[in-house]
Design an enzyme around this catalytic site. Structure first.
Site: not given
Length: 298
Positions: A38, A66, A80, A179
């Site tokens: 993103d 991550y 988010d 997310r």
């Protein structure tokens, strides 16, 4: 120019923006990325250049690492920090590290996720975010994803006003929405939540330490050639089993010959190597037991 450009994607760029910029800097059209990030996410985005574009699907399928921050206290429509608040549950307690670790542990293994409305998953030929922008909510297909590791990382959890934040590191399979993972962790703790930040630190064998920023790439390109920044194809395929062949077999490999399966190979797909160079990717023959055939020849 063939190889993998280990880019550290900056915030504010789409993955496609990065491909376009790299094409201009390296002066080649043959560039592909290996998994969408993103715009507000930074991190490892390997770009495949030249004949390395043939391995894009094999890099895209790999596990990713991550580092994410969860904020408890309110949820957003995008899951988010960029979205509008849709639910508020003030946090009036300091949640213990033991409780957070316990909840995180319940997400290890195979879990079911429902992709967020603001995502590129297609339903009836249309991307979910296109429905979301029109104010429509449609039924979304759930998917199974694998969480190989999940655990708390620094900084320490922090209570601030009506919110509570903490960060975790996760190793997960392709298709995992971090997310959504953050939202589900919040629910398990009893609060509305969203992902307030995300960084991808590893794709397959390529880590943050391997990566270059666009400024660093530009400096090298201005001084000499961007080719020296490229990793060999083998780095992008290091997660696969390999079969080492001798010089006499190279021509047969290059012509895509079918072989008897090497005794040590049990995986469905694997690389064929000679002196550290990737010659091809082979797979178990779908119709002829005991034989192998090429998937990609380089």
């Amino acid at each position: 120019m063939d190889g993998i450009l280990p880019l550290w994607k900056p915030k504010g760029f789409t993955s496609h923006d990065c491909v376009s910029k790299a094409r201009g800097m390296l002066k080649t059209k043959k560039v592909g990325h290996t998994g969408t990030l993103d715009p507000e996410v930074e991190g490892v985005l390997p770009l495949c250049v030249g004949k390395a574009t043939k391995i894009v699907p094999f890099l895209t399928e790999t596990d990713k690492v991550y580092e994410a921050t969860v904020t408890l206290g309110y949820a957003t429509d995008t899951e988010d920090a960029t979205g509008a608040t849709v639910e508020t549950t003030p946090v009036n307690e300091f949640i213990s590290i033991e409780k957070i670790k316990s909840v995180l542990g319940t997400f290890k293994g195979w879990i079911t996720q429902t992709p967020p409305m603001y995502s590129a998953v297609k339903v009836n030929g249309k991307k979910l975010y296109e429905y979301a922008r029109e104010g429509m909510e449609v039924e979304r297909p759930s998917r199974e994803v694998h969480i190989k590791h999940i655990g708390l990382i620094s900084p320490e959890p922090k209570q601030e006003g009506d919110t509570f934040t903490f960060s975790f590191r996760v190793i997960c399979s392709k298709g995992t929405y971090v997310r959504t993972l953050c939202v589900d962790i919040g629910k398990a703790l009893g609060y509305a939540a969203h992902m307030s930040s995300l960084v991808r630190t590893q794709t397959a064998d390529i880590t943050k330490e391997d990566c270059y920023s666009f400024d660093e790439i530009q400096q090298v390109v201005d001084e000499s050639s961007g080719e020296q920044l490229l990793l060999p194809l083998s780095r992008g395929l290091a997660h696969m089993a390999s079969w080492e062949v001798d010089d006499e077999q190279i021509e047969k490999i290059n012509h895509g010959q079918v072989f008897e399966k090497p005794a040590h190979i049990h995986q469905e797909q694997f690389t064929v190597m000679n002196a550290g160079e990737v010659l091809a990717i082979y797979q178990q023959h779908p119709r002829k037991t005991g034989l192998i055939k090429p998937v990609r020849v380089f």
